[in-house]
Design an enzyme around this catalytic site. Structure first.
Site, short mmCIF file in Angstrom:
data_model
loop_
_atom_site.label_atom_id
_atom_site.label_comp_id
_atom_site.label_asym_id
_atom_site.label_seq_id
_atom_site.Cartn_x
_atom_site.Cartn_y
_atom_site.Cartn_z
N GLU A 1 18.81 38.99 -27.55
CA GLU A 1 18.54 38.05 -26.47
C GLU A 1 19.17 36.68 -26.65
O GLU A 1 19.26 35.91 -25.70
CB GLU A 1 17.03 37.90 -26.21
CG GLU A 1 16.26 37.24 -27.35
CD GLU A 1 15.82 38.25 -28.38
OE1 GLU A 1 16.70 38.74 -29.09
OE2 GLU A 1 14.62 38.51 -28.49
N ASP B 1 13.61 40.69 -29.67
CA ASP B 1 12.55 40.40 -30.64
C ASP B 1 11.48 41.49 -30.66
O ASP B 1 11.23 42.15 -29.64
CB ASP B 1 11.90 39.06 -30.33
CG ASP B 1 12.81 37.89 -30.67
OD1 ASP B 1 13.75 38.09 -31.45
OD2 ASP B 1 12.59 36.78 -30.16
N ASP C 1 8.32 42.01 -30.11
CA ASP C 1 7.03 41.71 -29.50
C ASP C 1 7.06 42.18 -28.05
O ASP C 1 8.01 42.84 -27.62
CB ASP C 1 6.71 40.21 -29.60
CG ASP C 1 7.78 39.33 -28.94
OD1 ASP C 1 8.68 39.87 -28.27
OD2 ASP C 1 7.71 38.10 -29.11
N GLU D 1 7.42 40.55 -25.20
CA GLU D 1 8.52 39.99 -24.42
C GLU D 1 9.83 40.69 -24.76
O GLU D 1 10.63 41.02 -23.88
CB GLU D 1 8.64 38.49 -24.67
CG GLU D 1 7.48 37.66 -24.14
CD GLU D 1 7.37 37.70 -22.63
OE1 GLU D 1 8.42 37.70 -21.95
OE2 GLU D 1 6.24 37.73 -22.12
N TYR E 1 9.86 36.91 -38.49
CA TYR E 1 9.58 36.59 -37.08
C TYR E 1 8.38 35.67 -36.97
O TYR E 1 7.35 35.89 -37.61
CB TYR E 1 9.34 37.88 -36.30
CG TYR E 1 9.31 37.68 -34.81
CD1 TYR E 1 10.36 37.06 -34.15
CD2 TYR E 1 8.22 38.11 -34.05
CE1 TYR E 1 10.34 36.88 -32.78
CE2 TYR E 1 8.19 37.93 -32.69
CZ TYR E 1 9.25 37.30 -32.06
OH TYR E 1 9.23 37.11 -30.70
N ARG F 1 6.38 34.74 -34.36
CA ARG F 1 5.29 34.93 -33.40
C ARG F 1 4.44 36.11 -33.87
O ARG F 1 4.78 37.26 -33.62
CB ARG F 1 5.83 35.16 -31.99
CG ARG F 1 6.55 33.94 -31.45
CD ARG F 1 7.03 34.13 -30.02
NE ARG F 1 7.73 32.94 -29.56
CZ ARG F 1 9.04 32.74 -29.65
NH1 ARG F 1 9.81 33.68 -30.18
NH2 ARG F 1 9.60 31.62 -29.21
N HIS G 1 3.21 43.07 -36.92
CA HIS G 1 4.14 42.14 -37.54
C HIS G 1 3.62 41.69 -38.89
O HIS G 1 2.43 41.75 -39.18
CB HIS G 1 4.35 40.91 -36.65
CG HIS G 1 4.81 41.25 -35.28
ND1 HIS G 1 4.41 40.54 -34.17
CD2 HIS G 1 5.62 42.23 -34.82
CE1 HIS G 1 4.96 41.06 -33.09
NE2 HIS G 1 5.69 42.09 -33.47
#
Length: 908
Positions: A27, A101, A103, A105, A340, A342, A386
C-alpha cells in the site's frame, strides 16, 4: 458486502513462492522500496498508495430497501490511473501477491485489489495473499513461502465498520446542517469521544472543592537528632482520620484518608501534641518486587510516547510507520526496524524472546536474566494475531544505528527497544520498611497515630534499561522516603509539626494520553483508530487543544451543541456502553462467530427509530432566540441570545430587518467560549503539526483551492503524500488595523484575508462596505475615460488591472498600465512587462508572435484600445530595470508540482 464474492478469488491450496515473473502490491511506496530488495529478480513491486476502492462520496452507497446492507464500492476518485497501471502490470505477471498490512484495513485493500485484478477465473487463480509482521529479509521471504487466500472474516469486519460509519455520518449529518449549520458532521465513534470531553468539562465546571487538612511530624530517634524523617498523621486511638468527599458514580460514599475536615479540628490536634510522648510501636521490614512491563501494544506506545517524549498520537504513529516500513542503515540497506505498530497483543515470537535474552546475558550479565522467559497475556486472546511492538533485532541497539535515524525516529526506537528488552529481565527489588508511631498526649491522654514508610532499592533489575513513567504519584509512595535504621529504636523526639491546608481538585481535562487510556478502558474504538478519532474532533473544531504537546482538550461551543443534540436524540446509538459492544461484535465477525448482516440489522433497528424521532424533535439551534437578563448598551432594550456562524452572541431585541434605523447592537458571548486562562492551558509547548504517516513536521503549501498542510516529503523518493485541507476559518488571519480612517464613515480600516488574498476594508462592515482599492495614480481608464484603473485578483490567484466602472466598462489588462504616451504610435498608455531579461515598458499595440495571438484568442483577452478603430502595429519596447530574483522556498514557501497539487486537492 458479499462474503460470497470472496470465494471467487480463492486459489488452489499448496501453491508456494513463485519462480516466474510475479507482481507484488503493497500500500505504500516506502514499503515497496524496502521489500523489493529482499525479493530479487522476477518480482515487480508496486504500491496502491492506500485504498483503491470506497463508497461513493455523494450518495449513501449502502442498500437499505431490502436490508442487505450491500455496499456500492467504486474506484476511489483520483485512483483511476493507479488501478489502470496495476491492471497492465497484472496482465504481464504469472503470479500476483497482495501484501498490504496484516490487519482489517490491509485485508480490505487486498480484497479490493483482487476485485479489480481478478476479473475472470484465470486471473483469480494467480492471486495470493501474503502478510508479514516485520519487514526483514527473513520475514518477507518466509511469508511468500506461505501465501494464503484472502481472509473473508477480516474483510467482513472492516466493511461492516465502514458501513456503520457511513450510515451514521450520511444520515445524521444532514440533520445537523438543517438545525445548526452546514458543514458539520456526526461520527459514530468520534461523537462518543467528544461526549467524554464535554462531560468532563461539565464535571469540572460543576465541581465543588472540599477543604481538608493533613499533618506531618518531623521526628528523630531520641539519641540521633541528626537522623530526621517525616511521619504522617493517620488517626486517633486506632480510628482512621478521614474527611467525607461526596459519592462516586454508583452513589457510594467517598473519603479522603489521613485528613481532618477544618482548621478547628487541626488546631485541637496540634494543641494536644504540644506535650506528648513519641514512640515506635512496631517496625515491619519486607521485600517488594517491581515486575517488568509487557512489550508495547499500540495504545501503551501512544501513551508512553506522550508522557515521555511529548509526542502526540499522530506523530507517534507517523514515526512508527517509517520505522516499520524501513530506514536505510548503511551496509544493511533499507531495513524494517520494528514490527507492525497496530496491535493489541503483547505476544512475542520465540526467536525474538531468545534474541532479547541473549543480549541481556551478554551485555548485562546472568543476574539480570530470569531462569525462564517472561510471558505476557493480553486482555483478549482472540486479538492475538499480531505480535507486540518490538525491534526486529534486539542486538540492533539504538546507539548502533543512531547516526542513520532522525531525532524523532531515534527517540521512539529507543523507547520501543528498551521496553522490549526490559520485558525479558528480572524484577527490581526493594527493601521496604514501615513504622507505626504513637504520640500519647499528656494533655488529653489520647493516642495520636502516625505512620512512615520508606524503601531502598536493593537490585535495579529491569529498571537498569527501562524507566517506568507514572501517571500519578501516590501520596504514600515510600520510594520518596529514605529512613534511618530504626532497629531497636523505641523513643522518638519531635522537631516540628507541619500542618497543611488543602482543597480537592477537579478531575483534569483529557490530554491525548489520558483520552487514549479512557477509550481503551471503556472498549471504545480500537488502537488503530485512536489517532483518526483524535484528529477528526480537532479538524471539525469540536475541541481545541491548549498547553503545547501535552495540552488538554477543551470543547468548543459548537462541539458542546453538537454533542448535546446527538446524545439527546440518539441516546442508544451514542451510548458509550453500546459503542463498546459494537467493537466486541466486530471482533466476533473477524473471528467468524457472528454474521456481519446480523450486527447491521440489530444496529439499524435502533438507529432507524431514533433517526425518525430526531427529524421531528431535534431543536432548531439556527432559530434560537433566548431571552436574557442583560440590557442593550445603546438603547437599553433587553438582549437576546442568538446563534450565528461562529456560535452564540448577544443581540438587541429592538433590531428589525425591515427598519434600517433600528438598533443593531451585538456583543460576543464570552461565557460560551473555552476558559483558556487555566494553568494547563497557559503551559507553553510544541504547537507544530506532524505527518501521520512519517512523523515529520507538516508545512503549509498553497494550491489552486487555497492553503493546505502537507508533508515536507511530498516530492521525495519515495514520496509521502500526506496532506490536510484547512477550513476557511483556519485559513483566515484576524483583521489587522492599518491606522487609516475609512473615507466613507470614519471608522478604522483593517487588513483582511479574503478568498483571493489580502485586502483593506472598513471595520464597520457590514454597515459600511467600503473596500480600499489599489489604484494607478494619475490615470483614467483608456476605454471609457471615466473610471480609475484598480488592481484585481482573479479566481486562480493571478493579478490583473480593470476599470472601476465595471460592469459598465469591461476594460482589463494582464499587464500593469503606465500613464505614459507611446513615443512611436501615440497610444495613450504603455504596459509594464517583466521578463527574465528585465523589466520593460511596451506598447499595448506591440506585435505578438503567432503563439501569443492564438493564446489570446483561447483566453478571450480584450484587444488593446486603438483610436478610430484602425489596427495599429507598434514595435516600441524599452528596458527600465533588472528582473526580480526568482522565487525560493524561503521567500515563497515550498513548491508543489502542478499535477500532484491538483491530485492532492481533489475533494476527499
Amino acid at each position: 458486502m458479499g462474503t460470497d464474492k470472496l470465494v471467487d478469488i480463492e486459489r488452489e491450496p499448496g501453491q508456494g513462492m513463485a519462480t516466474t515473473k510475479s507482481l507484488v502490491i503493497v500500500e505504500s511506496p516506502a514499503k515497496a522500496k524496502t521489500i523489493e530488495k529482499y525479493l530479487g529478480k522476477g518480482f515487480d513491486v508496486r504500491a496502491s498508495v492506500g485504498h483503491i476502492m470506497d463508497l461513493p462520496k455523494n450518495e449513501l452507497g449502502v442498500e437499505l430497501k431490502e436490508r442487505t446492507f450491500e455496499p456500492e464500492l467504486i474506484v476511489s476518485p483520483g485512483k483511476e490511473k493507479v488501478v489502470e497501471q496495476l491492471k497492465k502490470a497484472a496482465a504481464k505477471a504469472d503470479e500476483i501477491y497482495l501484501a498490504p498490512d496484516p490487519d482489517r484495513e490491509g485485508e480490505a485493500i487486498a480484497y479490493h485489489l483482487a476485485i479489480q485484478l481478478g476479473t475472470n477465473a484465470k486471473e483469480r487463480k494467480k492471486i495470493h495473499r501474503v502478510t508479514f509482521n516485520e519487514i526483514t529479509k527473513k520475514a518477507v521471504q518466509e511469508a511468500f513461502k506461505h501465501a494464503r487466500d484472502i481472509d473473508q472474516n477480516l474483510v467482513a469486519a472492516q466493511q461492516t465498520r465502514r458501513v456503520l460509519d457511513r450510515l451514521v455520518g450520511y444520515q445524521i449529518s444532514p440533520l445537523l446542517w438543517d438545525k445548526v449549520r452546514r458543514g458539520l458532521s456526526a461520527g459514530r465513534v468520534q461523537t462518543v469521544a467528544l461526549r467524554l470531553i464535554v462531560e468532563r468539562e461539565r464535571e469540572i465546571r460543576a465541581f465543588q472543592p472540599v477543604e481538608y487538612w493533613t499533618l506531618e511530624a518531623l521526628l528523630h530517634p531520641e539519641k540521633q537528632s541528626d537522623q530526621k524523617f517525616k511521619a504522617k498523621f493517620i488517626g486517633i486511638g486506632g480510628e482512621p482520620a478521614r474527611v467525607a468527599n461526596g459519592t462516586d458514580k454508583d452513589g457510594k460514599e467517598q473519603f479522603i484518608a489521613s485528613a481532618l475536615p477544618d482548621k478547628n479540628s487541626m488546631d485541637a490536634v496540634l494543641a494536644a501534641l504540644e506535650k506528648a510522648d513519641w514512640s515506635i510501636t512496631s517496625v515491619q521490614a519486607r521485600e517488594q518486587q517491581r515486575r517488568p512491563l509487557a512489550p508495547f501494544i499500540t495504545s501503551q506506545l501512544q501513551r508512553d510516547a506522550a508522557n515521555k517524549l511529548g509526542f502526540n498520537v499522530r506523530r507517534t504513529m507517523g514515526v512508527a510507520q517509517r520505522l516499520y516500513e524501513g530506514v536505510d542503515i548503511g551496509d544493511e540497506g533499507t531495513t524494517g526496524l520494528i514490527t507492525y505498530m497496530r496491535t493489541d497483543s503483547p505476544r512475542v515470537a520465540p526467536e525474538a524472546v531468545t534474541g532479547a535474552r541473549e543480549w541481556v546475558a551478554k551485555e548485562l550479565g546472568q543476574e539480570y536474566l530470569p531462569e525462564t522467559p517472561n510471558s505476557y497475556k493480553g486482555k483478549k486472546d482472540a486479538q492475538d494475531a499480531h505480535e507486540a511492538i518490538r525491534p526486529t533485532d534486539a542486538s540492533r541497539t539504538p546507539e548502533s544505528i543512531a547516526r542513520y535515524l532522525s531525532d524523532e525516529q531515534l527517540k521512539l526506537y529507543t523507547l520501543i527497544w528498551r521496553r522490549f528488552v526490559a520485558s525479558q529481565m528480572v524484577p527490581a527489588v526493594y527493601d521496604v520498611t514501615t513504622a507505626n508511631i504513637a504520640a500519647i498526649s499528656t494533655k488529653t491522654r489520647k493516642t495520636y497515630d502516625f505512620r512512615v514508610s520508606g524503601s531502598v532499592m536493593r537490585f535495579d533489575g529491569f529498571l537498569k534499561v527501562y524507566e517506568v513513567s507514572e501517571d500519578k504519584k501516590d501520596d504514600d509512595d515510600e520510594s520518596a522516603n529514605r529512613l534511618p535504621n530504626l532497629d531497636g529504636v523505641k523513643a522518638l523526639g519531635l522537631d516540628e509539626l507541619l500542618p497543611e491546608d488543602h482543597f480537592t481538585q477537579p478531575p483534569p481535562r483529557y490530554n491525548e494520553s489520558s483520552l487514549v487510556k479512557e477509550l481503551e478502558e471503556r472498549g471504545i474504538g480500537r488502537p488503530s483508530t485512536y489517532a483518526s478519532i483524535i484528529n477528526t474532533i480537532q479538524d471539525r473544531e469540536y475541541v481545541v487543544k491548549h498547553g503545547g504537546s501535552r495540552g488538554r482538550f477543551y470543547p468548543t461551543e459548537i462541539g458542546v451543541v453538537v454533542c448535546d443534540l446527538l446524545v439527546e436524540n440518539f441516546p442508544y446509538i451514542f451510548d458509550t456502553a453500546y459503542t463498546a459492544k459494537l467493537e466486541t461484535e466486530l471482533d466476533d465477525i473477524e473471528e467468524g462467530t457472528e454474521k456481519w448482516t446480523d450486527l447491521l440489522n440489530g444496529f439499524y433497528d435502533h438507529f432507524e427509530g431514533e433517526l425518525k424521532d430526531a427529524g421531528k424533535k431535534m431543536r432548531n439551534i439556527k432559530r434560537m432566540e433566548e431571552v436574557t437578563g442583560e440590557k442593550c448598551d445603546v438603547c437599553g432594550s433587553p438582549l437576546v441570545l442568538k446563534w450565528g456562524k461562529f456560535g452564540t452572541f448577544y443581540a438587541c431585541s429592538a433590531y428589525n430587518k425591515k427598519d434600517p434605523a433600528s438598533c443593531t447592537f451585538t456583543k460576543e458571548n464570552i461565557a460560551s467560549k473555552p476558559d483558556l486562562n487555566t494553568p494547563e492551558a497557559q503551559e507553553a509547548g510544541d504547537t507544530e503539526e506532524y505527518c501521520e504517516n512519517c512523523g515529520k513536521v507538516m508545512v503549509m503549501r498553497r494550491g489552486l483551492f487555497g492553503p493546505f498542510m502537507a508533508c515536507p516529503d511530498y516530492n521525495a523518493d519515495p514520496p509521502c503524500k500526506t496532506f490536510r485541507k484547512l477550513s476557511s476559518k483556519q485559513q483566515q488571519k484576524p483583521p489587522e488595523p492599518t491606522g487609516e480612517p475609512c473615507p466613507v464613515c470614519g471608522k478604522p480600516l483593517v487588513l483582511r484575508q479574503g478568498a483571493y488574498g489580502e485586502f483593506v476594508s472598513c471595520s464597520g462592515y457590514p454597515k459600511c462596505k467600503y473596500v480600499k482599492q489599489n489604484l494607478i495614480e494619475g490615470m483614467k481608464c483608456p476605454k471609457c475615460g471615466e473610471g480609475d484603473l484598480a488592481e484585481r485578483r482573479a479566481r486562480r490567484g493571478n493579478v490583473f488591472w480593470g476599470c472601476t466602472n465595471y460592469p459598465k466598462c469591461d476594460f482589463t489588462s494582464n499587464l500593469k498600465p503606465v500613464a505614459k504616451k507611446c513615443p512611436k504610435c501615440g497610444s495613450p498608455y504603455l504596459l509594464e512587462k517583466t521578463l527574465k531579461s528585465g523589466v520593460f515598458l511596451v506598447c499595448p499595440n506591440l506585435k505578438k508572435s503567432a503563439e501569443e495571438e492564438a493564446a489570446t484568442k483561447r483566453r478571450g483577452k480584450k484587444a488593446p484600445i486603438v483610436e478610430d478603430g484602425a489596427k495599429v502595429v507598434c514595435s516600441y519596447s524599452k528596458c527600465i530595470g533588472d528582473a526580480p530574483p526568482p522565487p525560493t522556498a524561503e521567500t515563497h514557501g515550498p513548491v508543489v508540482e502542478k499535477k500532484e497539487e491538483n491530485e492532492a486537492l481533489q475533494p476527499a
